[in-house]
Structures are given as C-alpha cells and as structure tokens.
Motif scaffolding. Structure first.
Motif, PDB file in Angstrom:
ATOM      1  N   ASP A 169       0.867  -1.189   0.000  1.00 55.74           N
ATOM      2  CA  ASP A 169       0.000   0.000   0.000  1.00 55.74           C
ATOM      3  C   ASP A 169       0.899   1.233   0.000  1.00 55.74           C
ATOM      4  OD1 ASP A 169      -1.792   2.061   0.422  1.00 55.74           O
ATOM      5  OD2 ASP A 169      -2.972   0.983   1.929  1.00 55.74           O
ATOM      6  N   ARG A 185      -7.294  -1.951   9.304  1.00 54.71           N
ATOM      7  CA  ARG A 185      -6.588  -2.241   8.051  1.00 54.71           C
ATOM      8  C   ARG A 185      -7.187  -1.528   6.850  1.00 54.71           C
ATOM      9  NH1 ARG A 185      -9.930  -6.226   9.338  1.00 54.71           N
ATOM     10  NH2 ARG A 185     -11.140  -7.358   7.769  1.00 54.71           N
ATOM     11  N   GLY A 186      -8.471  -1.119   6.916  1.00 55.76           N
ATOM     12  CA  GLY A 186      -9.039  -0.282   5.868  1.00 55.76           C
ATOM     13  C   GLY A 186      -9.717  -0.990   4.723  1.00 55.76           C
ATOM     14  N   TRP A 244       1.984   7.984   3.733  1.00 62.00           N
ATOM     15  CA  TRP A 244       1.317   8.668   4.847  1.00 62.00           C
ATOM     16  C   TRP A 244       2.107   8.489   6.139  1.00 62.00           C
ATOM     17  CZ3 TRP A 244      -0.447   6.847   9.519  1.00 62.00           C
ATOM     18  CH2 TRP A 244      -1.176   7.761  10.282  1.00 62.00           C
ATOM     19  N   ASN A 281      -1.472  -3.988   5.709  1.00 60.92           N
ATOM     20  CA  ASN A 281      -0.213  -3.327   5.394  1.00 60.92           C
ATOM     21  C   ASN A 281       0.486  -2.938   6.694  1.00 60.92           C
ATOM     22  OD1 ASN A 281       1.033  -0.324   5.027  1.00 60.92           O
ATOM     23  ND2 ASN A 281       1.519  -1.627   3.279  1.00 60.92           N
ATOM     24  N   ALA A 331      -0.275   4.204   2.045  1.00 61.86           N
ATOM     25  CA  ALA A 331      -0.105   4.056   3.492  1.00 61.86           C
ATOM     26  C   ALA A 331       1.349   4.263   3.891  1.00 61.86           C
ATOM     27  CB  ALA A 331      -0.595   2.687   3.940  1.00 61.86           C
ATOM     28  N   ASP A 332       2.270   3.747   3.080  1.00 57.48           N
ATOM     29  CA  ASP A 332       3.701   3.943   3.362  1.00 57.48           C
ATOM     30  C   ASP A 332       4.049   5.434   3.345  1.00 57.48           C
ATOM     31  OD1 ASP A 332       4.020   1.185   3.452  1.00 57.48           O
ATOM     32  OD2 ASP A 332       4.683   1.043   1.371  1.00 57.48           O
ATOM     33  N   SER A 389       2.718  -0.568   7.403  1.00 54.08           N
ATOM     34  CA  SER A 389       2.705   0.872   7.677  1.00 54.08           C
ATOM     35  C   SER A 389       1.349   1.307   8.226  1.00 54.08           C
ATOM     36  CB  SER A 389       3.022   1.660   6.408  1.00 54.08           C
ATOM     37  OG  SER A 389       4.340   1.437   5.977  1.00 54.08           O
ATOM     38  N   LYS A 390       0.285   0.763   7.647  1.00 56.32           N
ATOM     39  CA  LYS A 390      -1.068   1.120   8.056  1.00 56.32           C
ATOM     40  C   LYS A 390      -1.299   0.808   9.530  1.00 56.32           C
ATOM     41  CE  LYS A 390      -5.449   2.070   6.634  1.00 56.32           C
ATOM     42  NZ  LYS A 390      -5.851   3.244   5.831  1.00 56.32           N
TER      43      LYS A 390
END
Length: 337
Positions: free
Chosen positions: A19, A135-136, A25, A143, A22-23, A145-146
């Motif tokens: 993602d 996780r979204g 962000w 992910n 996400a990384d 990072s998330k």
C-alpha cells in the motif's frame, strides 16, 4: 494451532499487502525517516566491539508475564518455565500483521517497565483485534505501515481484557472482531480508548547497520516480508530458511557472539511467529540456560536481511504511553541478554 492457516500461507496466501499510499502517509508522520537518523541525532552508533553480543529483548515480556502469574526466578529460569508463554495465540485468519504489531507493542511496553524503569504496569498482553480492524478493507491481510500508524497516531493499544463500558470483550483472542471492522473502521469510542495508550516512536529499518544498531541499543525489529522457515529447529533453536510466506513476524533476539559465528558462519536473528506451537525442536540458546519462546526460531542474519530488511517493511516500535502503575514491581535487571 491452525493447520489450515499454515497451509494457506505455505500455498501463497498474502497476509501482507502493498500500500504505497499508506507507506507515504506514515513517512509523513515519522519524526525520523530511518533508524540511522536516530543514531545520528542521539549518538547511538556502536563500532561492533561488544562485550557479549547476545540481545534478548523478549525476556522483558517473559518477566512481565511471569510477574503477572506470580512466578519468580531468574530470567533464564522464567524462560524455561512452561507456565509462561509470552505469545500463545495462534492466528485464525489472515491477521498476521496485527499479531506482529501487537508483539512489537508488547516488547516496547515491557522494555519501558523493566529496562527503563518507568512507573508503569504491565497488567496483561495487548489485544490484536482493534489493530487489525484498522486495516481499511473488508478482506484479509493488512499493510505494516497502516497498522503501525494506527498504534502510534490514529488509534493506539488496548489490553487483552473485557471493556464492559464499550461492550467489547477482548479478554480472549477473537479474530472476528477485527474482521468485522475492516470495511467500516474501528468504532470511534474504541479508537478513543485506544488513543490513551500509544506507541511513541515508530522508525523504519532500511539497512543492515541500522538493524544491528537497533538491537545493540536494546530494541527489537520486525515487520512484513516473504521470509519463511523450516518447521524443525536444531538443538540450539536454529531453523533453515525455506520457501516463501507473505507474512509479518516480530524479531525478538539477535546473537553476534563469536561462538555463534563459528558454529553457523554468521550472526543469527530470532523471530517469533503467530501460529502458536507450530514448529518443533530445541529452544535452548547456545552456551546459555535460556530458552527461546514456543513458536520462535533462529535464522541466519544474511537471510533475514535479504528477505526482510531489504524489503523495506521493517520497523522499530519504541516507547509506549502505558498503564499507570498500581503496585510496586521488582526492577534492577537487564532483559537484553
């Protein structure tokens, strides 16, 4: 242990999800873009000339769980006590990233108490379900990072207990809770409770030297990768790297002693899986009276660096806004090996 879960990962199931958004962000939220910047800022670089070279941050969690259960003894004795299993849960869905993140949170919390001597209390393990719920998406997998962003910025940590005021029982692992929140997100009331207890510093590990420095400074490294191990350990807990899993696991130890390099040809890294007692063989660390936890094994550093650190999904989680101490604890020892 769920053989179905193990078979799924061995057959190519992806518990980790790329993602880039996400990384990016998370990178925007980080105080330091990698652990090298941390070492530069605070003068933490070492030259590799270490007196011992065995680093075992997981022993802080062993100590915490022993104290919770009313079990006393030396760290070596506690590590061998079968009543103490710091990470007993076996995942029942594709929520490995939340187990990695929770395990990293547990190490950070325990090190705050037993290595730094902060006035906080362990109480009980961290729960995985709110982390996975962030996780979204409705499918399985997450992910790194998330979820690291959830425990440090958007949400935080919750304990493995019953939150009766929220009508949320986290006292036992129940993957369906996190499953159900994937599409809708973690409820605001739950997120507000989690935000009271956050990880203070999340930092990426982006090369081999950062990885080594993190362990030498008393921390642990983990995250997403495609590394996979044999289900058999030798007498010292070592396993061959074999196959490939899209999986997240937490590193819990590092061994760069000469005796280890002579026997295995290089340094070793200890990883703990989230499949319960999924592997077998020896657990005694070479030349010590200390056992590694069930579900863990040592692997060669070169394999770990190539398959994990170089993949860009490794992190250090350090410092936690923990739970206020309500009783005195016994300090005065090092959990770092």
């Amino acid at each position: 242990m769920s053989e179905a879960i193990i078979h799924a990962y061995m057959s190519g199931f992806s518990g980790t999800i790329d993602d880039p958004a996400a990384d990016e962000w998370l990178n925007d939220q980080l105080e330091f873009q990698n652990y090298g910047e941390v070492c530069d800022k605070f003068g933490l670089w070492t030259d590799g000339e270490v007196e011992d070279g065995l680093y075992l941050p997981y022993l802080a969690v062993v100590k915490a769980e022993g104290e919770r259960l009313g079990i006393s003894g030396t760290l070596a004795e506690l590590s061998r006590d079968e009543r103490i299993n710091p990470w007993p849960e076996s995942q029942t869905t594709g929520d490995c990233v939340s187990h990695w993140c929770r395990n990293a949170c547990d190490i950070a919390r325990a090190l705050d108490i037993y290595a730094k001597g902060e006035f906080e209390e362990w109480r009980v393990r961290t729960a995985t379900e709110p982390i996975y719920g962030a996780r979204g998406h409705a499918g399985q997998g997450a992910n790194c990072s998330k979820l690291a962003g959830f425990v440090s910025v958007q949400g935080g940590m919750m304990l493995r207990k019953n939150y009766s005021d929220l009508k949320l029982d986290l006292s036992r692992y129940n993957a369906s809770i996190g499953d159900q929140w994937g599409r809708s997100g973690v409820p605001e009331a739950v997120k507000s409770e989690a935000k009271k207890h956050q990880i203070i510093n999340v930092t990426r590990i982006t090369d081999a030297e950062q990885f080594r420095q993190a362990y030498r400074n008393g921390l642990a490294v983990g995250g997403c990768s495609d590394i996979a191990f044999s289900r058999s350990r030798d007498a010292n807990g070592y396993s061959r790297v074999s196959g490939s899993w899209n999986h997240a696991m937490q590193g819990i130890g590092y061994d760069e002693r000469e005796v280890v390099k002579e026997k295995y040809g290089e340094r070793l890294v200890c990883e703990v899986n989230s499949w319960g007692k999924w592997n077998s063989g020896g657990r005694r660390i070479l030349g010590t009276e200390i056992d590694i936890p069930h579900g863990s094994c040592w692997v060669k550093e070169s394999d770990y660096l190539r398959r994990k650190v170089n993949g860009g999904g490794c992190f250090v989680l350090a410092g936690a806004q923990g739970w206020e101490m309500t009783r005195l604890v016994s300090l005065g020892f090092s959990p770092l090996g």
